[in-house]
Scaffold this active site. Structure first.
Site, PDB file in Angstrom:
ATOM      1  N   SER A 149     -21.331 113.197  30.770  1.00  0.00           N
ATOM      2  CA  SER A 149     -21.480 111.745  30.626  1.00  0.00           C
ATOM      3  C   SER A 149     -20.181 111.092  31.057  1.00  0.00           C
ATOM      4  O   SER A 149     -19.120 111.735  31.054  1.00  0.00           O
ATOM      5  CB  SER A 149     -21.776 111.392  29.161  1.00  0.00           C
ATOM      6  OG  SER A 149     -21.661 109.996  28.935  1.00  0.00           O
TER       7      SER A 149
ATOM      8  N   TYR B 116     -20.720 112.420  19.966  1.00  0.00           N
ATOM      9  CA  TYR B 116     -21.217 112.449  21.346  1.00  0.00           C
ATOM     10  C   TYR B 116     -20.059 112.549  22.325  1.00  0.00           C
ATOM     11  O   TYR B 116     -20.087 113.358  23.260  1.00  0.00           O
ATOM     12  CB  TYR B 116     -22.036 111.186  21.602  1.00  0.00           C
ATOM     13  CG  TYR B 116     -22.664 111.114  22.971  1.00  0.00           C
ATOM     14  CD1 TYR B 116     -23.868 111.763  23.244  1.00  0.00           C
ATOM     15  CD2 TYR B 116     -22.070 110.387  23.999  1.00  0.00           C
ATOM     16  CE1 TYR B 116     -24.455 111.693  24.496  1.00  0.00           C
ATOM     17  CE2 TYR B 116     -22.645 110.308  25.255  1.00  0.00           C
ATOM     18  CZ  TYR B 116     -23.844 110.957  25.494  1.00  0.00           C
ATOM     19  OH  TYR B 116     -24.413 110.882  26.744  1.00  0.00           O
TER      20      TYR B 116
END
Length: 220
Positions: A117, A130
């Site tokens: 990401s 995350y």
């Protein structure tokens, strides 16, 4: 997702959608198979690749794409939630990559594309678990890419930005688009093309790298 010679194997926990995807692929005259599995389980991941090889002969390309996330103030984040996020987003990526490498070493090489990401490169308040997991995927990709470069196994990562998918609530899309320098969300097709680039011979001199496709977000 496992690819090879017009053969596709999709793996997910959602059996209904997985079967529907399998049927879509078969309608395109592609050999396809869906298997329901949990990538956080060593046993289930090993079974995925055992069945892949039994069905299709070998593993050529793996798109290592699974992830979850939850926005929460870190002081309110339960440890169980932390562990669940890291377990799926980092540990699961490692388990799938490890089994894929086992098979690729037997056949002379292959390619793996891990989903990281843009938050593997920048922070985001309220997404500690995350962010930590995705940083881990970025550096895991570097390490594996170096480790298996001489064995003709290329391993790279996709670092996507805000993408227009059902996972983003409609009321949040304009806000996220405004935060992106290109002033729009990315498209799923754009991510697919980036993955295809890393999976095919067009990127044959690329390994251990992360391709950031985020509309300019991380350059700010």
């Amino acid at each position: 997702m496992v690819y090879g010679r017009n053969r596709r194997w999709a793996v997910d926990l959602n059996e209904e959608k997985g079967k529907a995807f399998e049927n879509e692929l078969k309608a395109l005259n592609t050999e396809a198979l869906f298997v329901k599995a949990n990538i956080t389980s060593e046993e289930e991941v090993a079974h995925i690749f055992k069945q892949t090889v039994e069905t299709f002969g070998q593993v050529d390309v793996v798109f290592n794409n699974a992830g979850i996330g939850r926005v929460s103030p870190s002081h309110d984040l339960e440890y169980a939630e932390w562990r669940n996020t890291v377990n799926v987003d980092l540990d699961g990526v490692f388990l799938v990559a490890r089994e894929a490498i086992h098979e690729m070493l037997k056949t002379g090489g292959g390619t793996i594309v891990n989903t990281a990401s843009m938050y593997g490169w920048v922070g985001s308040p309220g997404s500690a678990a995350y962010n930590a997991a995705k940083v881990g995927v970025v550096n895991l990709t570097r390490s594996l890419g170096l480790e298996y470069a001489e064995q003709n196994i290329r391993i790279n990562a996709l670092c996507s930005g805000f993408i227009d998918t059902p996972i983003i609530p409609e009321e949040s899309k304009q806000v996220l688009a405004t935060m992106t320098p290109m002033k729009r969300l990315g498209k799923a097709e754009e991510m697919a093309k980036a993955v295809l680039f890393m999976a095919c011979d067009d990127s044959s001199f690329m390994t251990g790298n992360s391709l950031i496709v985020d509309g300019g977000y991380t350059t700010q």
